[in-house]
Write an enzyme that holds these catalytic residues in place. Sequence first.
Site, short mmCIF file in Angstrom:
data_model
loop_
_atom_site.label_atom_id
_atom_site.label_comp_id
_atom_site.label_asym_id
_atom_site.label_seq_id
_atom_site.Cartn_x
_atom_site.Cartn_y
_atom_site.Cartn_z
N LYS A 185 0.82 -1.22 0.00
CA LYS A 185 0.00 0.00 0.00
C LYS A 185 0.86 1.27 0.00
O LYS A 185 0.53 2.25 -0.67
CB LYS A 185 -0.92 0.02 1.23
CG LYS A 185 -1.75 -1.22 1.39
CD LYS A 185 -2.61 -1.49 0.19
CE LYS A 185 -3.52 -2.68 0.46
NZ LYS A 185 -4.49 -2.90 -0.59
N HIS A 205 -6.20 0.65 -6.60
CA HIS A 205 -6.52 -0.48 -5.71
C HIS A 205 -7.47 -1.41 -6.48
O HIS A 205 -8.67 -1.45 -6.21
CB HIS A 205 -7.17 0.07 -4.44
CG HIS A 205 -7.32 -0.92 -3.33
ND1 HIS A 205 -8.23 -0.76 -2.30
CD2 HIS A 205 -6.67 -2.08 -3.06
CE1 HIS A 205 -8.14 -1.77 -1.46
NE2 HIS A 205 -7.20 -2.59 -1.90
N SER A 227 -11.21 -2.58 0.70
CA SER A 227 -10.56 -3.70 1.38
C SER A 227 -11.60 -4.69 1.91
O SER A 227 -12.64 -4.28 2.45
CB SER A 227 -9.73 -3.16 2.55
OG SER A 227 -8.75 -2.27 2.05
N ASP A 252 -4.96 -7.16 -6.17
CA ASP A 252 -5.09 -6.02 -5.25
C ASP A 252 -4.69 -4.67 -5.86
O ASP A 252 -5.28 -3.67 -5.52
CB ASP A 252 -4.25 -6.28 -3.99
CG ASP A 252 -4.67 -5.40 -2.81
OD1 ASP A 252 -5.87 -5.38 -2.48
OD2 ASP A 252 -3.79 -4.72 -2.24
#
Length: 563
Positions: A185, A205, A227, A252
Amino acid sequence: MHAAIARLGGCRRGPPALARGLRAGAEAGALPPRVQAFVEEGARLCQPRAVHVCDGSEAEGAALLAQLQDDGLLHPLPKYENCWLARTDPRDVARVESRTVLVTERERDAVPPTAPGATRQLGNWMSPAALEQAVQERFPGCMREPLVSQWPCNPEKTLVAHVPDRREIISFGSGYGGNSLLGKKCFALRIASRLARDEGWLAEHMLILGITDPEGRKKYVAAAFPSACGKTNLAMLTPALPGWRVECVGDDIAWMKFGPDGRLRAINPESGFFGVAPGTSLRTNANAMHTVQRNTIFTNVGQSSDGGVYWEGLELPTTPGVTFTSWLGKPWSPGDPEPCAHPNSRFCAPARQCPIMDPAWEDPQGVPIDAIIFGGRRPQGVPLVFEAFNWRHGVFVGSAMRSEATAAAEHAGKQLLHDPFAMRPFFGYNAGQYLAHWLAMGERAGARLPRLFHVNWFLRDAAGRFVWPGFGHNARVLAWVCRRVDGEPSARPTPVGLVPRPGALDLAGLPGVAYEDLFPVERPFWEHEARQLRRYFDEHFGPDLPPELTAELEALEGRLKKM
Ligand code: GTP
Ligand code: SPV
Ligand code: MN
């Protein structure tokens, strides 16, 4: 060892083979001078007993695993091949958004202005001076002390700081996931989104998958869900529709850039998966289950007495005599009120082990994206799928994303959170400028833009049950997306977007699933949604919201009035 610092690839102590100081592992002298200076500066600050320069070899990996086992930080799982269990400090189990900051000279470069009385949602700003003070309070000598608890963390002092101007990450106090896997991230989303804005590309993302229809026509799709909202599951999907095939490029993060042919090309910058364990089973995600049989580190899952793992939704028949230990290391039995695995427990495994990796998953040219899908957990009101009218409307749809809170961050309860582009925790610069960047990408000369969609697998009925079976059945929705990309006139307009015409979505063999339940587009719900969105834009973007998106919100309100 409470510090992970991107400036320092260090290991505080190691077996003799690893603890030979700066010259161990890869030759320190072979490092570029700037990197060497960087390491030396970090070593002076943190004062480790030794510095190990990683060479990435198998032997090094084995030695690190052995050392972590000796230290009691990893436990072997003999039921599988080279698999390990880590139990963290129960205070260090997820990303901590409240302690994640962007450091810039001017606050406005990091976050849009928040209205008086509103709590910041689009990132936290820290001044360079405050960062310097925070570093001085945390780092000096921090690698000198022996471990004080079983897990390297310091929850009171956790700080995950990014200096986008210097492309630098400084993380302290957490050994969990996105707080400490700094390539994920911190770099591949926050720092990279800033690089992408500066250089004219996108760091998102998003999962990336390839989908092939029964006639052999292949398309690539990227999808942004917040998420713990289904990216890994969609990326590894086993289609419930006969003749269709899905292949995985990434689960992801997507880096996307327009190629010379005008198509948007995506790469997955990661080499592995860090996936949510609970809910993963042979029924829901067989490919993930096959992926994690070897070379995998599990974090905060439960353990079975036969040397295996356990979690909620694993759906394995219970073997007589086998007992369980919870993620807290305590005896656990089916039916206990507390879960066996932490809701944000995860597996970390090499992507190449997934049986359905796409042949092009490591192609540096990337794969050409035909459709981008936004989505979230919306128990009410938001249809199973709709298509945006055009790019600008699609950017509005992305900016308007909301989802129920999940265990992937520190949020409590099931409140609906705004999460534009599923990037709320990951913006590397002012989110208003981010939306403007997306709008500008749609204006590029010669761009052959992907079509934009929104999905919701999580509608519930009055009794609280999911109305859509999800997982492999999501291929039915992907099939409609593919047909739309091919130009099939199988959509009807609603005020929120284009939904499949009755009969256009293949619901064959799904008794009890009714088209009408999947496509609620009701005026009171959407008027309420539009009001909440207006307030959100005002409170959290203010003057930094691109005017095109205000115009899109007004257009939605106008269409609702005519309903
Ligand atoms: P991050 O790794 O946090 O970014 O999460 P993710 O977006 O990859 O989510 P993931 O695929 O790991 O799914 C999270 C949870 O949602 C798991 O418990 C899944 O079982 C559940 N889930 C995924 N897809 C579906 C679906 O289609 N329907 C339902 N009901 N649940 C789903
Ligand atoms: C997410 O929260 O979106 C994740 C898990 O992918 S972590 O790497 O911990 O951020
Ligand atoms: Mn994620």
